[in-house]
Motif scaffolding. Sequence first.
Motif, short mmCIF file in Angstrom:
data_model
loop_
_atom_site.label_atom_id
_atom_site.label_comp_id
_atom_site.label_asym_id
_atom_site.label_seq_id
_atom_site.Cartn_x
_atom_site.Cartn_y
_atom_site.Cartn_z
N LYS A 104 40.76 30.96 35.06
CA LYS A 104 41.78 29.94 35.26
C LYS A 104 41.29 28.76 36.09
O LYS A 104 41.93 27.70 36.12
CB LYS A 104 43.01 30.55 35.93
N GLU A 156 53.61 33.57 31.25
CA GLU A 156 53.61 33.01 32.59
C GLU A 156 54.49 31.78 32.62
O GLU A 156 54.39 30.90 31.79
CB GLU A 156 52.18 32.63 32.99
N ASN A 187 49.81 36.24 36.63
CA ASN A 187 48.63 36.27 35.75
C ASN A 187 48.78 37.26 34.59
O ASN A 187 47.78 37.71 34.04
CB ASN A 187 47.39 36.63 36.58
N SER A 246 40.70 36.97 35.09
CA SER A 246 41.69 35.94 34.77
C SER A 246 41.72 34.85 35.82
O SER A 246 41.75 33.65 35.50
CB SER A 246 43.09 36.58 34.65
#
Length: 359
Positions: free
Chosen positions: A348, A2, A298, A344
């Motif tokens: 996060k 990312e 992601n 995810s």
Amino acid sequence: MEQQYKRIYYLDLMKSIAIISVVFYHGVLPQITMTGTMKFYSYYFLQAFAAVATPLFFFVNGFLLFNKELDLHKHISKIIRMMVLTVIWGSITIISLMLIRKEILSVGEFLKTLWQFKENWISHLWYMGELICIYLFFPVFYYAYQKKASILVYFVCIGAIIIFGNTFVNEIMTVLSILVKHPVAIANKNMFNMFNPFKGVNSYALIYFCCGGIVYRYQEKIKNFMKNKKWIFVAIIILDTCFLFMCGIMYTKLNHNLWEIGWYGKETIFTFINVLAIFILCMNYNKSNKVIELISKNTLGIYLIHIPVLRFIEQIIDVKIITTNICISFLYTGIVVIITLLVSLGIKKLPIVNGLLRF
């Protein structure tokens, strides 16, 4: 995987293709047993295409990183965070799999599994280790790239010739042995002997990474030259995948054991050409798509989470039933991508995790 950058939509598409291929490779393909049926050949062909998955990630990383201003202190900090994340997530994955499998490891076994990236536990994290190794030497390549790009072009050409050329020679020699009726499976043999500086494991990753940086510099020339020729590259991808598929079948029959085409295929000339062809095709994609953009943002989270999710699902349902139909397999892959994406996004939100994922 990312990066923080101004949205380049075709890179979003490339990263989405890569992560979907990773989930398909780890979730569906292990359920396929080696038989002579059409089902096996169909899935094996898809596995040949899926060999582009991690090479695409290395390529995109190089594309982005070579063309950003290098702050050495921030770069070192990024490497440290990557190392910490890999160790932490490796530990979390091992613990998760122990609970899912109801298999408890001793402290010694736990540490050994973590350090060695043990197969069927956290071996998928090899990508993180390889990326960290590349990042360690990246400032040297970046300096050469900024001062005189032809130096990096030279390095990539030499690396491509030796790495991908070496596997190609292996394949040609195997074909010749069949033609002279003395079939021998010649694979992973170093044809350059002492003159091969790329004898290390996964050295091809560095070439994909550097190639991404070079392509960035010449992207407009490539785009103009390849304009209105997309069907040529569609044909190239199909043909290259066919060639890799045939190599896989050849090695499988000669070894009497399934040749892991998705793994060994990464360092073949066929996958290298496929990665470049996919990039050229994706360059025509220049519109925003919220789903693709969300997946792209992601990919690292999906990559880290997908193995525990897959193994948990396998404890609940018989995934082999799903793989009886390719369309259902694709649907299953999509569902897993969505589940891991949602997990995810949730993880996060934790400040410490969000800080570690920022690279």
